[in-house]
Write a protein that holds these residues in place. Structure first.
Motif, PDB file in Angstrom:
ATOM      1  N   TYR A  93       0.511  -1.061  -0.121  1.00  0.00           N
ATOM      2  CA  TYR A  93       0.064  -0.219   0.022  1.00  0.00           C
ATOM      3  C   TYR A  93       0.351   0.839  -0.179  1.00  0.00           C
ATOM      4  CZ  TYR A  93      -3.723  -3.252   0.507  1.00  0.00           C
ATOM      5  OH  TYR A  93      -5.295  -4.010   0.779  1.00  0.00           O
ATOM      6  N   TYR A  94       0.646   2.427  -0.755  1.00  0.00           N
ATOM      7  CA  TYR A  94       1.335   3.709  -1.330  1.00  0.00           C
ATOM      8  C   TYR A  94       0.562   4.549  -0.591  1.00  0.00           C
ATOM      9  CZ  TYR A  94       4.147  -0.112  -3.791  1.00  0.00           C
ATOM     10  OH  TYR A  94       5.179  -0.876  -4.139  1.00  0.00           O
ATOM     11  N   CYS A  95       0.291   5.664  -0.309  1.00  0.00           N
ATOM     12  CA  CYS A  95       0.493   7.266   0.001  1.00  0.00           C
ATOM     13  C   CYS A  95       0.543   7.706  -0.609  1.00  0.00           C
ATOM     14  CB  CYS A  95       0.953   7.231   2.380  1.00  0.00           C
ATOM     15  SG  CYS A  95       0.268   9.092   1.920  1.00  0.00           S
ATOM     16  N   VAL A  96      -0.092   8.780  -0.922  1.00  0.00           N
ATOM     17  CA  VAL A  96       0.319  10.022  -2.232  1.00  0.00           C
ATOM     18  C   VAL A  96      -0.041  11.074  -1.807  1.00  0.00           C
ATOM     19  CG1 VAL A  96      -1.703   9.494  -3.976  1.00  0.00           C
ATOM     20  CG2 VAL A  96       0.598  10.292  -5.117  1.00  0.00           C
ATOM     21  N   MET A  97       0.842  12.282  -1.936  1.00  0.00           N
ATOM     22  CA  MET A  97      -0.185  13.748  -1.618  1.00  0.00           C
ATOM     23  C   MET A  97       0.066  14.234  -2.755  1.00  0.00           C
ATOM     24  SD  MET A  97       1.872  16.938  -0.150  1.00  0.00           S
ATOM     25  CE  MET A  97       2.002  16.202   1.842  1.00  0.00           C
ATOM     26  N   GLN A  98      -0.797  14.878  -3.291  1.00  0.00           N
ATOM     27  CA  GLN A  98      -1.040  15.333  -4.643  1.00  0.00           C
ATOM     28  C   GLN A  98      -1.242  17.038  -4.377  1.00  0.00           C
ATOM     29  OE1 GLN A  98      -4.601  13.030  -5.818  1.00  0.00           O
ATOM     30  NE2 GLN A  98      -3.130  12.341  -7.164  1.00  0.00           N
ATOM     31  N   ILE A  99      -0.124  17.970  -4.738  1.00  0.00           N
ATOM     32  CA  ILE A  99      -0.266  18.931  -4.917  1.00  0.00           C
ATOM     33  C   ILE A  99      -1.147  19.857  -6.017  1.00  0.00           C
ATOM     34  CG2 ILE A  99       1.233  21.305  -4.908  1.00  0.00           C
ATOM     35  CD1 ILE A  99       1.901  18.949  -2.241  1.00  0.00           C
ATOM     36  N   VAL A 100      -2.167  20.069  -5.467  1.00  0.00           N
ATOM     37  CA  VAL A 100      -2.698  20.997  -6.591  1.00  0.00           C
ATOM     38  C   VAL A 100      -3.120  21.886  -7.258  1.00  0.00           C
ATOM     39  CG1 VAL A 100      -4.892  19.550  -5.204  1.00  0.00           C
ATOM     40  CG2 VAL A 100      -4.706  21.704  -5.241  1.00  0.00           C
ATOM     41  N   SER A 101      -1.469  22.617  -7.061  1.00  0.00           N
ATOM     42  CA  SER A 101      -1.158  24.247  -6.514  1.00  0.00           C
ATOM     43  C   SER A 101      -0.651  23.860  -8.355  1.00  0.00           C
ATOM     44  CB  SER A 101      -0.802  25.391  -5.963  1.00  0.00           C
ATOM     45  OG  SER A 101       0.400  24.779  -5.544  1.00  0.00           O
ATOM     46  N   ILE A 102      -0.792  24.954  -9.116  1.00  0.00           N
ATOM     47  CA  ILE A 102       0.270  24.425 -10.657  1.00  0.00           C
ATOM     48  C   ILE A 102       1.899  25.009  -9.793  1.00  0.00           C
ATOM     49  CG2 ILE A 102       1.421  25.536 -12.386  1.00  0.00           C
ATOM     50  CD1 ILE A 102      -2.271  26.017 -12.817  1.00  0.00           C
ATOM     51  N   PRO A 103       2.837  24.316 -10.251  1.00  0.00           N
ATOM     52  CA  PRO A 103       2.834  22.677 -11.356  1.00  0.00           C
ATOM     53  C   PRO A 103       2.359  21.741 -10.129  1.00  0.00           C
ATOM     54  CG  PRO A 103       4.506  23.565 -10.427  1.00  0.00           C
ATOM     55  CD  PRO A 103       3.848  24.478  -9.805  1.00  0.00           C
ATOM     56  N   PHE A 104       1.346  21.090 -11.043  1.00  0.00           N
ATOM     57  CA  PHE A 104       0.648  19.582 -10.044  1.00  0.00           C
ATOM     58  C   PHE A 104       2.187  19.490 -10.079  1.00  0.00           C
ATOM     59  CE2 PHE A 104      -2.272  16.888  -9.178  1.00  0.00           C
ATOM     60  CZ  PHE A 104      -2.246  15.697  -9.372  1.00  0.00           C
ATOM     61  N   ARG A 105       2.139  18.903  -8.803  1.00  0.00           N
ATOM     62  CA  ARG A 105       3.043  17.283  -8.277  1.00  0.00           C
ATOM     63  C   ARG A 105       2.316  15.918  -7.450  1.00  0.00           C
ATOM     64  NH1 ARG A 105       6.066  21.945  -5.641  1.00  0.00           N
ATOM     65  NH2 ARG A 105       4.024  22.739  -5.637  1.00  0.00           N
ATOM     66  N   GLU A 106       3.044  15.522  -7.708  1.00  0.00           N
ATOM     67  CA  GLU A 106       2.610  14.110  -6.798  1.00  0.00           C
ATOM     68  C   GLU A 106       3.432  13.969  -5.833  1.00  0.00           C
ATOM     69  OE1 GLU A 106      -1.010  11.625  -8.707  1.00  0.00           O
ATOM     70  OE2 GLU A 106       1.276  11.085  -8.959  1.00  0.00           O
ATOM     71  N   TYR A 107       3.696  13.724  -4.844  1.00  0.00           N
ATOM     72  CA  TYR A 107       5.020  12.352  -4.239  1.00  0.00           C
ATOM     73  C   TYR A 107       4.542  10.933  -3.051  1.00  0.00           C
ATOM     74  CZ  TYR A 107       6.871  17.266  -3.832  1.00  0.00           C
ATOM     75  OH  TYR A 107       7.108  18.431  -4.445  1.00  0.00           O
ATOM     76  N   TRP A 108       5.464   9.927  -3.375  1.00  0.00           N
ATOM     77  CA  TRP A 108       5.064   9.315  -2.996  1.00  0.00           C
ATOM     78  C   TRP A 108       5.734   8.733  -1.633  1.00  0.00           C
ATOM     79  CZ3 TRP A 108       1.435   5.531  -5.845  1.00  0.00           C
ATOM     80  CH2 TRP A 108       1.347   6.089  -6.531  1.00  0.00           C
ATOM     81  N   GLY A 109       5.134   7.493  -1.176  1.00  0.00           N
ATOM     82  CA  GLY A 109       5.647   7.038   0.203  1.00  0.00           C
ATOM     83  C   GLY A 109       6.966   5.350  -0.584  1.00  0.00           C
ATOM     84  N   GLN A 110       6.944   5.370   0.966  1.00  0.00           N
ATOM     85  CA  GLN A 110       7.637   4.211   0.063  1.00  0.00           C
ATOM     86  C   GLN A 110       7.237   2.689  -0.308  1.00  0.00           C
ATOM     87  OE1 GLN A 110       7.547   5.132   2.973  1.00  0.00           O
ATOM     88  NE2 GLN A 110       7.394   3.242   4.537  1.00  0.00           N
ATOM     89  N   GLY A 111       5.932   2.978   0.316  1.00  0.00           N
ATOM     90  CA  GLY A 111       4.680   1.621   0.328  1.00  0.00           C
ATOM     91  C   GLY A 111       4.931   0.740   2.525  1.00  0.00           C
ATOM     92  N   THR A 112       4.166   0.260   2.163  1.00  0.00           N
ATOM     93  CA  THR A 112       3.721  -0.835   3.767  1.00  0.00           C
ATOM     94  C   THR A 112       2.997  -2.298   3.650  1.00  0.00           C
ATOM     95  OG1 THR A 112       2.956  -0.740   6.233  1.00  0.00           O
ATOM     96  CG2 THR A 112       1.743   0.776   4.350  1.00  0.00           C
ATOM     97  N   GLN A 113       3.515  -3.418   3.247  1.00  0.00           N
ATOM     98  CA  GLN A 113       2.869  -4.803   3.024  1.00  0.00           C
ATOM     99  C   GLN A 113       2.019  -5.006   3.808  1.00  0.00           C
ATOM    100  OE1 GLN A 113       3.891  -6.622   0.834  1.00  0.00           O
ATOM    101  NE2 GLN A 113       2.013  -7.698   0.719  1.00  0.00           N
ATOM    102  N   VAL A 114       0.518  -5.266   3.072  1.00  0.00           N
ATOM    103  CA  VAL A 114      -0.477  -6.000   4.307  1.00  0.00           C
ATOM    104  C   VAL A 114      -0.394  -7.037   3.701  1.00  0.00           C
ATOM    105  CG1 VAL A 114      -3.192  -5.478   4.792  1.00  0.00           C
ATOM    106  CG2 VAL A 114      -1.819  -3.291   4.533  1.00  0.00           C
ATOM    107  N   THR A 115      -0.953  -8.249   4.498  1.00  0.00           N
ATOM    108  CA  THR A 115      -1.073  -9.806   4.100  1.00  0.00           C
ATOM    109  C   THR A 115      -2.166  -9.833   4.765  1.00  0.00           C
ATOM    110  OG1 THR A 115       1.757  -9.799   3.877  1.00  0.00           O
ATOM    111  CG2 THR A 115      -0.107 -12.134   4.521  1.00  0.00           C
ATOM    112  N   VAL A 116      -3.234 -10.335   4.128  1.00  0.00           N
ATOM    113  CA  VAL A 116      -3.938 -10.909   4.541  1.00  0.00           C
ATOM    114  C   VAL A 116      -3.464 -12.794   4.335  1.00  0.00           C
ATOM    115  CG1 VAL A 116      -6.958 -10.381   5.212  1.00  0.00           C
ATOM    116  CG2 VAL A 116      -5.337  -9.201   4.769  1.00  0.00           C
ATOM    117  N   SER A 117      -3.964 -13.189   5.255  1.00  0.00           N
ATOM    118  CA  SER A 117      -4.587 -14.470   5.442  1.00  0.00           C
ATOM    119  C   SER A 117      -5.505 -15.810   5.575  1.00  0.00           C
ATOM    120  CB  SER A 117      -3.543 -15.301   7.151  1.00  0.00           C
ATOM    121  OG  SER A 117      -3.864 -14.883   7.991  1.00  0.00           O
ATOM    122  N   SER A 118      -6.619 -16.400   4.809  1.00  0.00           N
ATOM    123  CA  SER A 118      -7.466 -16.591   5.247  1.00  0.00           C
ATOM    124  C   SER A 118      -7.822 -17.989   6.132  1.00  0.00           C
ATOM    125  CB  SER A 118      -7.803 -17.414   3.616  1.00  0.00           C
ATOM    126  OG  SER A 118      -6.643 -18.533   3.520  1.00  0.00           O
TER     127      SER A 118
END
Length: 118
Positions: A93-118
């Motif tokens: 799972y990754y988080c992203v921040m979207q800068i809505v002012s011009i210029p539009f930019r996105e910043y991403w996190g490194q991710g975190t693992q989610v594992t769901v067992s049955s």
């Protein structure tokens, strides 16, 4: 320099819950948009939850009614509350921040693992 750090992932049984956190530094979520993406094994990265700068949230059909995106401007943090987890929710799972002012930019996190067992 903008940095996003996700946490809260882990291993959980089917039907369980997790809350992911995304803390930002170098910029603020306030006044901007944010989202959570996920990428399962062998799959593309998909947007599953998004919150606009005015606080309106949207969800992918696969998680609607189970996941909730929210933010705390005082902590500069965005959350993803995940309930009734299913094995098919297993992904990075990754988080992203979207800068809505011009210029539009996105910043991403490194991710975190989610594992769901049955």
């Amino acid at each position: 320099q903008v940095q996003l750090v996700e946490s809260g992932g882990g291993l959980v049984q089917s039907g369980g819950s997790l809350r992911l956190s995304c803390v930002a530094s170098g910029s603020t979520f306030s006044g901007n948009a944010a989202g959570w993406y996920r990428q399962g094994p062998g799959k593309q990265r998909d947007l599953i939850a998004h919150i606009n700068s005015d606080g309106r949230a949207n969800y992918a059909e696969s998680v609607k009614g189970r996941f909730t995106i929210s933010g705390d401007n005082d902590k500069n943090t965005v959350y993803l509350q995940m309930n009734n987890l299913k094995p098919e929710d297993t992904a990075v799972y990754y988080c992203v921040m979207q800068i809505v002012s011009i210029p539009f930019r996105e910043y991403w996190g490194q991710g975190t693992q989610v594992t769901v067992s049955s």
